[in-house]
Design a protein around this motif. Structure first.
Motif, mmCIF file in Angstrom:
data_model
loop_
_atom_site.group_PDB
_atom_site.id
_atom_site.type_symbol
_atom_site.label_atom_id
_atom_site.label_comp_id
_atom_site.label_asym_id
_atom_site.label_seq_id
_atom_site.Cartn_x
_atom_site.Cartn_y
_atom_site.Cartn_z
ATOM 1 N N LEU A 100 34.163 41.423 35.168
ATOM 2 C CA LEU A 100 32.965 40.750 34.684
ATOM 3 C C LEU A 100 33.250 39.254 34.587
ATOM 4 O O LEU A 100 34.392 38.811 34.686
ATOM 5 C CB LEU A 100 32.558 41.323 33.335
ATOM 6 C CG LEU A 100 32.261 42.824 33.317
ATOM 7 C CD1 LEU A 100 31.920 43.284 31.905
ATOM 8 C CD2 LEU A 100 31.140 43.187 34.281
ATOM 9 N N ARG A 101 32.212 38.455 34.379
ATOM 10 C CA ARG A 101 32.386 37.006 34.326
ATOM 11 C C ARG A 101 33.238 36.609 33.112
ATOM 12 O O ARG A 101 33.185 37.242 32.059
ATOM 13 C CB ARG A 101 31.024 36.329 34.306
ATOM 14 C CG ARG A 101 30.467 36.002 35.684
ATOM 15 C CD ARG A 101 30.176 37.209 36.563
ATOM 16 N NE ARG A 101 28.983 37.944 36.206
ATOM 17 C CZ ARG A 101 27.771 37.710 36.699
ATOM 18 N NH1 ARG A 101 27.586 36.773 37.598
ATOM 19 N NH2 ARG A 101 26.740 38.455 36.344
ATOM 20 N N THR A 102 34.011 35.533 33.274
ATOM 21 C CA THR A 102 35.067 35.194 32.318
ATOM 22 C C THR A 102 34.528 34.734 30.965
ATOM 23 O O THR A 102 33.707 33.808 30.883
ATOM 24 C CB THR A 102 35.983 34.102 32.907
ATOM 25 O OG1 THR A 102 36.714 34.659 34.006
ATOM 26 C CG2 THR A 102 36.970 33.591 31.864
ATOM 27 N N ARG B 170 26.830 43.870 28.363
ATOM 28 C CA ARG B 170 27.843 44.887 28.656
ATOM 29 C C ARG B 170 29.169 44.561 27.980
ATOM 30 O O ARG B 170 29.854 45.446 27.472
ATOM 31 C CB ARG B 170 28.040 44.989 30.169
ATOM 32 C CG ARG B 170 26.845 45.584 30.890
ATOM 33 C CD ARG B 170 27.018 45.508 32.387
ATOM 34 N NE ARG B 170 28.161 46.282 32.842
ATOM 35 C CZ ARG B 170 28.718 46.128 34.038
ATOM 36 N NH1 ARG B 170 28.256 45.213 34.865
ATOM 37 N NH2 ARG B 170 29.722 46.896 34.388
ATOM 38 N N GLN B 171 29.536 43.292 27.972
ATOM 39 C CA GLN B 171 30.812 42.909 27.377
ATOM 40 C C GLN B 171 30.860 43.235 25.890
ATOM 41 O O GLN B 171 31.862 43.763 25.389
ATOM 42 C CB GLN B 171 31.060 41.415 27.620
ATOM 43 C CG GLN B 171 31.346 41.109 29.080
ATOM 44 C CD GLN B 171 31.379 39.621 29.385
ATOM 45 O OE1 GLN B 171 30.683 38.829 28.737
ATOM 46 N NE2 GLN B 171 32.156 39.224 30.369
ATOM 47 N N LEU B 172 29.794 42.949 25.172
ATOM 48 C CA LEU B 172 29.781 43.240 23.740
ATOM 49 C C LEU B 172 29.731 44.742 23.482
ATOM 50 O O LEU B 172 30.342 45.235 22.523
ATOM 51 C CB LEU B 172 28.604 42.532 23.068
ATOM 52 C CG LEU B 172 28.687 41.001 23.055
ATOM 53 C CD1 LEU B 172 27.505 40.413 22.292
ATOM 54 C CD2 LEU B 172 29.996 40.508 22.441
ATOM 55 N N LEU B 173 29.022 45.482 24.320
ATOM 56 C CA LEU B 173 29.039 46.938 24.171
ATOM 57 C C LEU B 173 30.449 47.489 24.382
ATOM 58 O O LEU B 173 30.929 48.319 23.612
ATOM 59 C CB LEU B 173 28.063 47.576 25.160
ATOM 60 C CG LEU B 173 26.574 47.414 24.841
ATOM 61 C CD1 LEU B 173 25.733 47.905 26.011
ATOM 62 C CD2 LEU B 173 26.195 48.163 23.572
ATOM 63 N N TYR C 97 43.100 41.229 32.768
ATOM 64 C CA TYR C 97 42.110 42.221 33.146
ATOM 65 C C TYR C 97 41.117 42.400 32.011
ATOM 66 O O TYR C 97 41.405 42.132 30.842
ATOM 67 C CB TYR C 97 42.759 43.545 33.535
ATOM 68 C CG TYR C 97 43.612 44.194 32.467
ATOM 69 C CD1 TYR C 97 43.054 45.036 31.518
ATOM 70 C CD2 TYR C 97 44.989 43.972 32.418
ATOM 71 C CE1 TYR C 97 43.830 45.638 30.537
ATOM 72 C CE2 TYR C 97 45.784 44.567 31.434
ATOM 73 C CZ TYR C 97 45.193 45.398 30.509
ATOM 74 O OH TYR C 97 45.974 45.980 29.533
ATOM 75 N N ASP C 98 39.918 42.850 32.340
ATOM 76 C CA ASP C 98 38.849 42.981 31.351
ATOM 77 C C ASP C 98 39.271 43.910 30.215
ATOM 78 O O ASP C 98 39.818 44.990 30.449
ATOM 79 C CB ASP C 98 37.587 43.525 32.018
ATOM 80 C CG ASP C 98 36.944 42.514 32.956
ATOM 81 O OD1 ASP C 98 37.608 41.540 33.337
ATOM 82 O OD2 ASP C 98 35.763 42.712 33.325
ATOM 83 N N MET C 99 39.008 43.478 28.991
ATOM 84 C CA MET C 99 39.288 44.183 27.740
ATOM 85 C C MET C 99 40.791 44.208 27.386
ATOM 86 O O MET C 99 41.174 44.904 26.447
ATOM 87 C CB MET C 99 38.716 45.606 27.738
ATOM 88 C CG MET C 99 37.200 45.620 27.799
ATOM 89 S SD MET C 99 36.459 44.767 26.373
ATOM 90 C CE MET C 99 35.020 44.029 27.137
#
Length: 246
Positions: free
Chosen positions: A39-41, A62-65, A236-238
């Motif tokens: 996802l976007r940084t 989506r990021q906050l979810l 990496y994401d999360m």
């Protein structure tokens, strides 16, 4: 956390994200097959009971979810490019829009776009530290043509996070000084070493800068679909880091 700060990478991709729409390169095909995504940084900083967001990307919902739906107490905008602020509208009817901090010209630009969703705005001058929650934060200009752009230094006790998502290598020397002594250094590395991107660093540029700054940990972000999934030092994401008082 009672002390220090926890850093979560909400996203690590460039403006397009990975996989890229309509792309059949090896990295995008691997992403589809393995269910991977960049996802976007942006970053989420947790300190005590407070949550600080750095940049509000188009993937914010989506990021906050994915991060467990934290209440956002404040945010920082690094610059006015689409992929770094246009997700602010996702706060509509979700929570009271958080107070946003940014350099004056960045704050004016981003706030005007979201005039329908007013929030407290706090202009911040570069190189002038300010206190927020139990953090000390300093914005410093970097070299990203097309929009005034700032990196962020965040201190909590003896712990130091330095973040510069979008920049070329020609960073002002005063800003370089702000980037030293980091426990975690986060740098733009948009392209692999064999490619040159006019507004960003490639992987070798990021490693060379990190070698000068000598952080304890390095992570690369704003990664395009051209970057392999196993490139060393890539975030990496999360992914999370706990930076605690020492």
């Amino acid at each position: 956390m009672d002390r220090g700060m926890r850093v979560t990478f909400l996203g690590t991709g460039d403006a397009i994200g990975t996989p890229k729409i309509g792309c059949n390169c090896d990295h995008c095909i691997q992403a589809w097959k393995e269910g991977r995504e960049r996802l976007r940084t942006s970053l989420l900083i947790e300190t005590g009971s407070h949550h600080l967001l750095i940049d509000t990307t188009p993937d914010l919902r989506r990021q906050l979810l994915y991060a467990g739906s934290p209440h956002i107490d404040a945010g920082i905008w690094t610059h006015g490019h689409y992929d770094h602020f246009m997700g602010f509208g996702d706060f509509y009817r979700i929570q009271k829009p958080p107070a946003m901090y940014a350099a004056p010209e960045v704050l004016d630009y981003c706030s005007n776009v979201f005039s329908f969703l007013p929030s407290p705005g706090h202009p911040v001058l570069p190189y002038q530290p300010f206190a927020l929650f139990d953090l000390t934060i300093t914005l410093f200009p970097v070299d990203h043509p097309g929009a005034p752009t700032y990196g962020v230094r965040i201190e909590s006790g003896d712990s130091v996070l330095v973040y510069s998502s979008d920049t070329r290598r020609g960073i002002p020397e005063e800003s370089i000084d702000c980037m030293r002594d980091a426990d975690l250094l986060i740098l733009d590395a948009m392209a692999p070493s064999h490619l040159t991107i006019s507004k960003h660093m490639n992987y070798t540029d990021a490693l060379d800068l990190a070698d000068e700054l000598k952080p304890k940990e390095l992570r690369c972000v704003h990664l395009s679909h051209m970057v392999s999934w196993d490139q060393p030092y890539s975030a990496y994401d999360m992914e999370t880091f706990d930076l605690s008082l020492r």
